[in-house]
Design an enzyme around this catalytic site. Sequence first.
Site, short mmCIF file in Angstrom:
data_model
loop_
_atom_site.label_atom_id
_atom_site.label_comp_id
_atom_site.label_asym_id
_atom_site.label_seq_id
_atom_site.Cartn_x
_atom_site.Cartn_y
_atom_site.Cartn_z
N LYS A 16 0.75 -1.03 0.21
CA LYS A 16 0.00 0.13 0.04
C LYS A 16 0.98 1.40 0.25
O LYS A 16 2.19 1.12 0.28
CB LYS A 16 -0.83 0.00 1.27
CG LYS A 16 -0.10 -0.08 2.61
CD LYS A 16 0.14 1.33 2.99
CE LYS A 16 1.00 1.26 4.40
NZ LYS A 16 1.69 2.70 4.72
N ASP A 144 -2.64 -1.46 10.33
CA ASP A 144 -2.95 -1.38 8.72
C ASP A 144 -3.63 -2.78 8.49
O ASP A 144 -3.57 -2.67 7.29
CB ASP A 144 -1.39 -1.32 8.16
CG ASP A 144 -0.84 0.01 8.34
OD1 ASP A 144 -1.63 0.94 8.98
OD2 ASP A 144 0.19 0.18 7.99
#
Length: 295
Positions: A16, A144
């Site tokens: 990401k 996350d």
Amino acid sequence: MPLTQPDLVTLRAGCKINLHLEITGVREDGYHELDTLFFPLPKPFDIITISKGAAGSGLLLDCPGLSIPPEKNIMYKCWEKYCAATDWKPDLEISVEKGIPDGAGLGGGSSDAAVMLNYLNKYCPKNALSPESLNALAATIGADVPFFLNNIPAHATGIGDRLKPSDVSLSGYFLVLICPDVSISTPWAFAAWDKAMLTDRMSDNKKEILTTTTSKDRKHSSRALWLFNSFEVVVYSAFPKLRAYKDKLMAFGAEGAVMSGSGSSIFALYREMEQAASAATALEADGVATYIHHL
């Protein structure tokens, strides 16, 4: 009806970037409040091979790319917590080939964890977790991890664990992601930011961390795309060559460039493939790992 657990499966764990990352405060427990926009990318990626293990063997984990004991690996933590939550304790052998660099701000460990949790929940013979329960379990493993369970653009607040799907689009852009050979510890980055705030250096350097090409109206609440990272001022002070790499990306005509997470990776957005290719070639000539995405 639960799916039959395969003898062997090979999975990819992508990464990401943070299109913006703003540290908005510090909680009483010491954790930092964030406002960030996660955006998934397919590369670089880790390759995870999972096979059935011998009866009673538990989890055998091989990850030569990380110099930590298997029991300290986030995937081992996932296995332990999932087993405790569902009373299913599968015997597994897992091999991880790291392609996502450590300390790059790309969420490699969290991505691996999400792949592990999704695998376990997919093949759990009974007591599989609901999406809400799986998300809650993921949040106890890493801030996350819940994002990677669904792997779609998401706006995150809190410590990064309160997620809302985002309709942000980078369609038509060419994204150049660079991964310099620099590993940055996230705890160090937060501590450096705290120190900078205490010494009031942050306000003096605000203009140095605004990274889009226009100067008006940068707030993400009023811009569709706002490239910003609170960590940049402290990371670039400690690692000036990273700032130089960002400047080089901008010099090839990027619409904007910004560091991801707590660093050290940096990405830039280009309107033209020729610009992106020229920037990538220049950074590769400096010995920097580079990836081009056509979004």
